[in-house]
Design a protein around this motif. Structure first.
Motif, PDB file in Angstrom:
ATOM      1  N   TYR A 255       0.653  -7.568   0.852  1.00 25.01           N
ATOM      2  CA  TYR A 255       0.541  -9.091   1.154  1.00 25.01           C
ATOM      3  C   TYR A 255       1.451  -9.616   0.585  1.00 25.01           C
ATOM      4  O   TYR A 255       2.153  -9.049  -0.686  1.00 25.01           O
ATOM      5  N   LYS A 256       2.434 -10.571   1.023  1.00 27.35           N
ATOM      6  CA  LYS A 256       3.415 -11.280   0.861  1.00 27.35           C
ATOM      7  C   LYS A 256       2.424 -12.598  -0.253  1.00 27.35           C
ATOM      8  O   LYS A 256       1.279 -13.273   0.247  1.00 27.35           O
ATOM      9  N   GLY A 257       2.674 -12.844  -1.814  1.00 31.39           N
ATOM     10  CA  GLY A 257       2.541 -13.751  -2.077  1.00 31.39           C
ATOM     11  C   GLY A 257       3.417 -14.587  -3.111  1.00 31.39           C
ATOM     12  O   GLY A 257       4.640 -14.029  -3.855  1.00 31.39           O
ATOM     13  N   VAL A 258       2.513 -15.871  -3.222  1.00 28.68           N
ATOM     14  CA  VAL A 258       3.509 -16.822  -4.592  1.00 28.68           C
ATOM     15  C   VAL A 258       2.798 -17.369  -5.506  1.00 28.68           C
ATOM     16  O   VAL A 258       1.237 -17.932  -5.220  1.00 28.68           O
ATOM     17  N   LEU A 259       2.604 -16.572  -6.588  1.00 34.72           N
ATOM     18  CA  LEU A 259       2.394 -17.263  -7.439  1.00 34.72           C
ATOM     19  C   LEU A 259       2.339 -18.777  -8.426  1.00 34.72           C
ATOM     20  O   LEU A 259       3.233 -19.370  -7.885  1.00 34.72           O
ATOM     21  N   ALA A 260       1.747 -18.745  -9.677  1.00 35.80           N
ATOM     22  CA  ALA A 260       1.629 -20.414  -9.735  1.00 35.80           C
ATOM     23  C   ALA A 260       3.129 -20.781 -10.177  1.00 35.80           C
ATOM     24  O   ALA A 260       3.384 -22.458 -10.254  1.00 35.80           O
ATOM     25  N   ASP A 261       3.544 -19.918 -11.088  1.00 41.17           N
ATOM     26  CA  ASP A 261       5.096 -20.650 -10.846  1.00 41.17           C
ATOM     27  C   ASP A 261       6.249 -20.141 -10.151  1.00 41.17           C
ATOM     28  O   ASP A 261       7.731 -20.389  -9.742  1.00 41.17           O
ATOM     29  N   ASN A 262       5.440 -20.198  -8.993  1.00 38.65           N
ATOM     30  CA  ASN A 262       6.269 -19.493  -7.309  1.00 38.65           C
ATOM     31  C   ASN A 262       7.037 -18.457  -7.501  1.00 38.65           C
ATOM     32  O   ASN A 262       8.553 -18.724  -6.365  1.00 38.65           O
ATOM     33  N   THR A 263       6.887 -17.371  -8.370  1.00 37.85           N
ATOM     34  CA  THR A 263       7.279 -16.627  -8.168  1.00 37.85           C
ATOM     35  C   THR A 263       6.986 -15.778  -6.839  1.00 37.85           C
ATOM     36  O   THR A 263       5.629 -15.831  -6.920  1.00 37.85           O
ATOM     37  N   LYS A 264       8.355 -15.020  -6.223  1.00 31.41           N
ATOM     38  CA  LYS A 264       7.163 -14.191  -4.867  1.00 31.41           C
ATOM     39  C   LYS A 264       6.959 -13.118  -5.003  1.00 31.41           C
ATOM     40  O   LYS A 264       7.990 -12.352  -5.446  1.00 31.41           O
ATOM     41  N   VAL A 265       6.156 -12.283  -4.709  1.00 30.54           N
ATOM     42  CA  VAL A 265       5.474 -11.102  -5.198  1.00 30.54           C
ATOM     43  C   VAL A 265       4.714 -10.855  -4.347  1.00 30.54           C
ATOM     44  O   VAL A 265       4.371 -10.990  -2.638  1.00 30.54           O
ATOM     45  N   ALA A 266       4.807  -9.218  -3.830  1.00 29.99           N
ATOM     46  CA  ALA A 266       4.288  -8.566  -2.478  1.00 29.99           C
ATOM     47  C   ALA A 266       2.801  -7.925  -3.203  1.00 29.99           C
ATOM     48  O   ALA A 266       2.880  -7.037  -4.730  1.00 29.99           O
ATOM     49  N   VAL A 267       1.958  -7.777  -2.822  1.00 30.48           N
ATOM     50  CA  VAL A 267       0.769  -7.398  -2.854  1.00 30.48           C
ATOM     51  C   VAL A 267      -0.199  -6.621  -2.867  1.00 30.48           C
ATOM     52  O   VAL A 267      -0.472  -6.255  -2.078  1.00 30.48           O
ATOM     53  N   LYS A 268      -0.490  -5.219  -3.017  1.00 34.07           N
ATOM     54  CA  LYS A 268      -0.596  -3.787  -2.390  1.00 34.07           C
ATOM     55  C   LYS A 268      -2.232  -3.906  -2.888  1.00 34.07           C
ATOM     56  O   LYS A 268      -2.886  -3.805  -4.574  1.00 34.07           O
ATOM     57  N   ARG A 269      -2.956  -4.175  -2.038  1.00 36.89           N
ATOM     58  CA  ARG A 269      -4.297  -4.003  -2.146  1.00 36.89           C
ATOM     59  C   ARG A 269      -5.191  -2.416  -1.899  1.00 36.89           C
ATOM     60  O   ARG A 269      -4.788  -2.151  -0.427  1.00 36.89           O
ATOM     61  N   LEU A 270      -4.654  -1.422  -2.591  1.00 34.54           N
ATOM     62  CA  LEU A 270      -5.629  -0.449  -2.331  1.00 34.54           C
ATOM     63  C   LEU A 270      -6.578  -0.309  -2.185  1.00 34.54           C
ATOM     64  O   LEU A 270      -7.736  -0.661  -1.857  1.00 34.54           O
ATOM     65  N   THR A 271      -6.406   1.413  -1.199  1.00 28.12           N
ATOM     66  CA  THR A 271      -7.893   1.583  -0.537  1.00 28.12           C
ATOM     67  C   THR A 271      -8.477   2.552  -1.511  1.00 28.12           C
ATOM     68  O   THR A 271      -7.084   3.345  -1.840  1.00 28.12           O
ATOM     69  N   ASP A 272      -9.105   3.458  -0.996  1.00 23.89           N
ATOM     70  CA  ASP A 272      -9.887   4.953  -2.365  1.00 23.89           C
ATOM     71  C   ASP A 272      -9.185   5.024  -3.554  1.00 23.89           C
ATOM     72  O   ASP A 272      -8.511   5.579  -3.317  1.00 23.89           O
ATOM     73  N   PHE A 273      -9.548   3.933  -3.844  1.00 23.73           N
ATOM     74  CA  PHE A 273      -9.224   2.902  -5.046  1.00 23.73           C
ATOM     75  C   PHE A 273      -9.956   3.819  -6.450  1.00 23.73           C
ATOM     76  O   PHE A 273      -9.041   3.813  -7.092  1.00 23.73           O
ATOM     77  N   GLU A 274     -11.149   4.120  -5.850  1.00 24.69           N
ATOM     78  CA  GLU A 274     -11.513   4.854  -7.722  1.00 24.69           C
ATOM     79  C   GLU A 274     -11.320   5.877  -7.724  1.00 24.69           C
ATOM     80  O   GLU A 274     -11.129   7.231  -7.891  1.00 24.69           O
ATOM     81  N   SER A 275     -10.153   5.858  -8.604  1.00 23.69           N
ATOM     82  CA  SER A 275      -9.726   7.531  -9.226  1.00 23.69           C
ATOM     83  C   SER A 275     -10.068   7.970 -10.536  1.00 23.69           C
ATOM     84  O   SER A 275     -11.070   6.714 -11.000  1.00 23.69           O
ATOM     85  N   PRO A 276     -10.733   9.271 -10.983  1.00 24.09           N
ATOM     86  CA  PRO A 276     -11.466   9.715 -12.012  1.00 24.09           C
ATOM     87  C   PRO A 276     -10.536   9.172 -13.251  1.00 24.09           C
ATOM     88  O   PRO A 276      -9.471   9.110 -12.988  1.00 24.09           O
ATOM     89  N   GLY A 277     -11.475   9.291 -13.476  1.00 26.03           N
ATOM     90  CA  GLY A 277     -11.897   8.262 -15.230  1.00 26.03           C
ATOM     91  C   GLY A 277     -11.863   7.048 -15.103  1.00 26.03           C
ATOM     92  O   GLY A 277     -11.440   6.276 -16.376  1.00 26.03           O
ATOM     93  N   GLY A 278     -12.148   5.847 -14.105  1.00 24.31           N
ATOM     94  CA  GLY A 278     -12.359   4.501 -13.577  1.00 24.31           C
ATOM     95  C   GLY A 278     -11.444   4.111 -14.271  1.00 24.31           C
ATOM     96  O   GLY A 278     -10.024   4.207 -14.302  1.00 24.31           O
ATOM     97  N   ASP A 279     -11.819   2.898 -14.357  1.00 24.32           N
ATOM     98  CA  ASP A 279     -10.255   1.439 -14.473  1.00 24.32           C
ATOM     99  C   ASP A 279      -9.600   2.021 -15.992  1.00 24.32           C
ATOM    100  O   ASP A 279      -8.343   1.540 -15.773  1.00 24.32           O
ATOM    101  N   ALA A 280      -9.779   2.545 -16.378  1.00 26.83           N
ATOM    102  CA  ALA A 280      -9.073   2.825 -18.403  1.00 26.83           C
ATOM    103  C   ALA A 280      -7.715   3.050 -17.652  1.00 26.83           C
ATOM    104  O   ALA A 280      -6.576   3.705 -17.947  1.00 26.83           O
ATOM    105  N   ALA A 281      -8.644   4.585 -16.976  1.00 29.62           N
ATOM    106  CA  ALA A 281      -7.548   6.015 -16.646  1.00 29.62           C
ATOM    107  C   ALA A 281      -6.327   5.309 -15.387  1.00 29.62           C
ATOM    108  O   ALA A 281      -5.600   5.325 -15.703  1.00 29.62           O
ATOM    109  N   PHE A 282      -7.134   4.788 -14.829  1.00 26.83           N
ATOM    110  CA  PHE A 282      -6.241   3.895 -14.057  1.00 26.83           C
ATOM    111  C   PHE A 282      -5.004   2.849 -14.251  1.00 26.83           C
ATOM    112  O   PHE A 282      -4.510   3.264 -13.863  1.00 26.83           O
ATOM    113  N   ARG A 283      -5.367   2.295 -14.946  1.00 22.10           N
ATOM    114  CA  ARG A 283      -4.649   1.283 -16.185  1.00 22.10           C
ATOM    115  C   ARG A 283      -3.316   2.427 -16.549  1.00 22.10           C
ATOM    116  O   ARG A 283      -2.317   1.345 -16.738  1.00 22.10           O
ATOM    117  N   ARG A 284      -3.814   3.462 -17.788  1.00 20.54           N
ATOM    118  CA  ARG A 284      -3.239   4.009 -18.371  1.00 20.54           C
ATOM    119  C   ARG A 284      -1.759   4.375 -16.853  1.00 20.54           C
ATOM    120  O   ARG A 284      -0.999   4.742 -16.756  1.00 20.54           O
TER     121      ARG A 284
END
Length: 605
Positions: A297-326
């Motif tokens: 998705y195209k997005g515009v942040l509060a400071d007017n920075t344009k970004v592209a936001v990818k919304r993942l499907t099948d997101f559940e990675s082994p190890g959960g949220d912490a593993a995803f962040r790493r």
């Protein structure tokens, strides 16, 4: 009794001696500096207390503590009588025209913390007596005509934090201890930095701030130190990962065209609400594209920075949220001019989102096949740059990341174009962030039909050579402007796949029929031939026969293509003859149908 009175009287009188002596010394100092009649007019010898004079500061006991006379235009010399001001902490005479020597008597100013004589016309040697100034913090003698060597006695000034000796005529060896000063500058002299430092100042370029002094002291081995520290850090990560029961994958830059601003933990963690607002609640009107990993998705942040936001499907990675962040942080460390930079991410119990810079020129695929009225066609020079830039990005992922990163879905839709129409490869490393066990059969092999290498499709095992295959198909997209699979050509079964269609036209030497008609013949046919040859080398059925991406880069740059192409032609002729022989062998004809059925029925019961 008389003795007591005499002592008291002497003490009383002595209280006037110090100001008087200070006043006399300062008046002599003024006279020696050749101060004009309009300068320091209140420095009057009849006023015995100099604490009332301008440019003078004193403590509560009427001791002179500072003399501050910068940029006054003096043209005389420094009076040695200044040396009696034992409580003086600051002497600032910068920016005058003072001549002569620095008096040895300045070494008597044992309370001095700052001596600034910069930008005058002082000559002679630096007095070794300055080594007595144990409280000295700032010694500024630059831009004079001082000569001789730097006194070894300065090495004993343990409180010295700023040493400026630049632009003099100093010679000899710099005392090694002075390189420990927080900030120093020796430039513009003929100094020898010593055995450990001579490469840095043999020509007088020894000036360094404290921030860079470590680089001077250990300049030749600093790279090794970084590597060792990084190695220890990675070993620690691997050790921790192994003890938690899952494999840690670490991505580290080692060389290539690298953005040097690399830091672990540089990613921003976005709030869900922040990205929801940026994309207008993930409105369909803001969808930039959709692939095997989710929508963008195209997005515009509060400071007017344009970004592209990818919304993942099948997101559940082994190890959960912490593993995803790493994993996201490790992927973000792979930084190259031809790779899409990850800005940040967002995780919730039900969502995984990645945030990238918005590429205003969108993807190569959209520029090839989704042109709107008024849009410019990708010209041939741009297509050549895209081919080379994409190759360099993939080479970096394969050969300069440890462990290597396999993209798994190389295609024109995943190659974006920055504001200068330079290629930026996106979606790399995303297969690590999803749980492929949750996907169905059609998506377990990550990729897009027509771009997937045959061995990956049949075994589910990917390697860097599966990316090479996908890259070859992308080259054909660049040249033809067409999709990898085109069902409009169903009447000719051999031409449904773009690869087969191009091979056929190449055998027939109809290169002009291959090229995108939108180019209106504005291309170099020799360039077209080269890129087609590279594409066919990359899309050979056997992964072992395909070149590495580093070889692809060299071939696109004009090195080694002729030899590989000649070998490919011999192999292709052999393969085609073998294919035709097998076709003839199993071409039973209409009269053989019953015999074939009989053979099948006679199989094992």
């Amino acid at each position: 009794m008389d003795l007591v009175i005499g002592v008291l009287a002497l003490a009383y009188l002595s209280s006037f001696v110090a100001p008087d002596a200070q006043g006399d010394a300062l008046y002599a100092f003024k006279t020696s500096l050749n101060a004009s009649s309009s300068q320091l007019r209140d420095w009057n010898p009849d006023h015995v207390n100099p604490c009332t004079w301008s440019k003078i500061a004193c403590d509560g006991e009427k001791h002179v503590t500072s003399v501050i006379l910068p940029n006054m235009g003096f043209s005389g010399t420094l009076s040695p009588r200044i040396g009696i001001l034992k409580m003086l902490t600051t002497l600032d005479l910068q920016g005058n025209g003072i001549i002569g020597n620095i008096p040895e008597e300045l070494g008597n100013l044992t309370s001095l913390t700052m001596l600034d004589l910069e930008n005058n016309h002082l000559i002679g040697e630096i007095p070794s007596s300055l080594g007595n100034l144990k409280r000295l913090t700032f010694l500024i003698l630059s831009q004079n005509n001082l000569s001789g060597s730097i006194p070894e006695s300065l090495s004993s000034l343990s409180n010295l934090t700023d040493l400026q000796l630049a632009s003099n005529s100093l010679s000899g060896q710099i005392p090694e201890q002075l390189f420990r000063v927080y900030k120093y500058n020796f430039t513009g002299n003929q100094l020898n930095c010593g055995i450990n430092f001579s490469p840095h100042c043999a020509s007088g370029n020894a000036g360094r701030s404290r921030k860079s002094r470590t680089g001077m002291i250990v300049g030749i081995v600093v790279a090794l130190l970084i590597i060792l520290l990084l190695g220890c850090f990675l070993l620690l990560l691997l050790w921790k990962g192994g003890h938690k029961g899952y494999r840690r994958e670490v991505f580290v830059d080692v060389e290539g065209e690298v953005d040097r601003r690399i830091e672990f933990g540089q990613l921003k963690r976005f709030a869900w609400r922040e990205l929801q607002l940026a994309t207008d609640s993930f409105s369909e009107k803001n969808v930039l594209g959709q692939g095997g990993f989710g929508k963008v998705y195209k997005g515009v942040l509060a400071d007017n920075t344009k970004v592209a936001v990818k919304r993942l499907t099948d997101f559940e990675s082994p190890g959960g949220d912490a593993a995803f962040r790493r994993e996201v942080e490790m992927i973000s460390v792979a930084v190259h001019r031809n790779l899409l930079r990850l800005i940040g991410f967002c995780t919730t119990p039900s969502e995984r989102l990645l945030v990238y810079p918005f590429m205003q020129n969108l993807s190569v695929a959209s520029r090839l096949r989704e042109l709107k009225p008024g849009d410019l066609v990708l010209d041939w020079p741009t297509r050549k740059r895209v081919a080379l830039g994409t190759a360099r990005g993939l080479e970096y992922l394969h050969e300069h990341c440890n462990p290597k990163i396999i993209h798994r879905d190389v295609k024109a839709a995943n190659v974006l174009l920055d504001e200068d129409f330079e290629a930026v490869v996106g979606d790399f490393g995303l297969a690590k962030l999803v749980d492929v066990r949750k996907t169905n059969v059609t998506t377990q092999v990550r990729g897009t039909m027509g771009h997937i290498a045959p061995e990956y499709l049949s075994t589910g095992k990917s390697s860097e050579k599966t990316d090479v295959f996908g890259y070859g198909i992308m080259l054909l997209e660049l040249v033809t402007g067409k999709r990898a699979i085109d069902f409009s050509r169903l009447e000719d079964e051999d031409d449904v796949l773009l690869l087969d269609h191009v091979k056929k036209l190449q055998r027939e030497k109809r290169l002009d029929a291959i090229v995108d008609q939108n180019l209106c013949r504005n291309y170099d046919i020799h360039d077209v031939e080269m890129i087609i040859q590279v594409a066919l080398l990359c899309t050979q059925s056997s992964p072992d026969d395909r070149p590495a991406m580093s070889e692809v880069v060299r071939m696109l740059e004009g090195e080694g293509l002729a030899e590989r192409w000649e070998l490919w032609q011999h192999l292709e002729i052999t393969r085609r003859l073998e294919h035709e022989r097998l076709q003839r062998r199993f071409d039973w004809g209409e009269d053989s149908i019953h015999n074939q059925a009989a053979i099948e029925l006679s199989g094992g019961r």
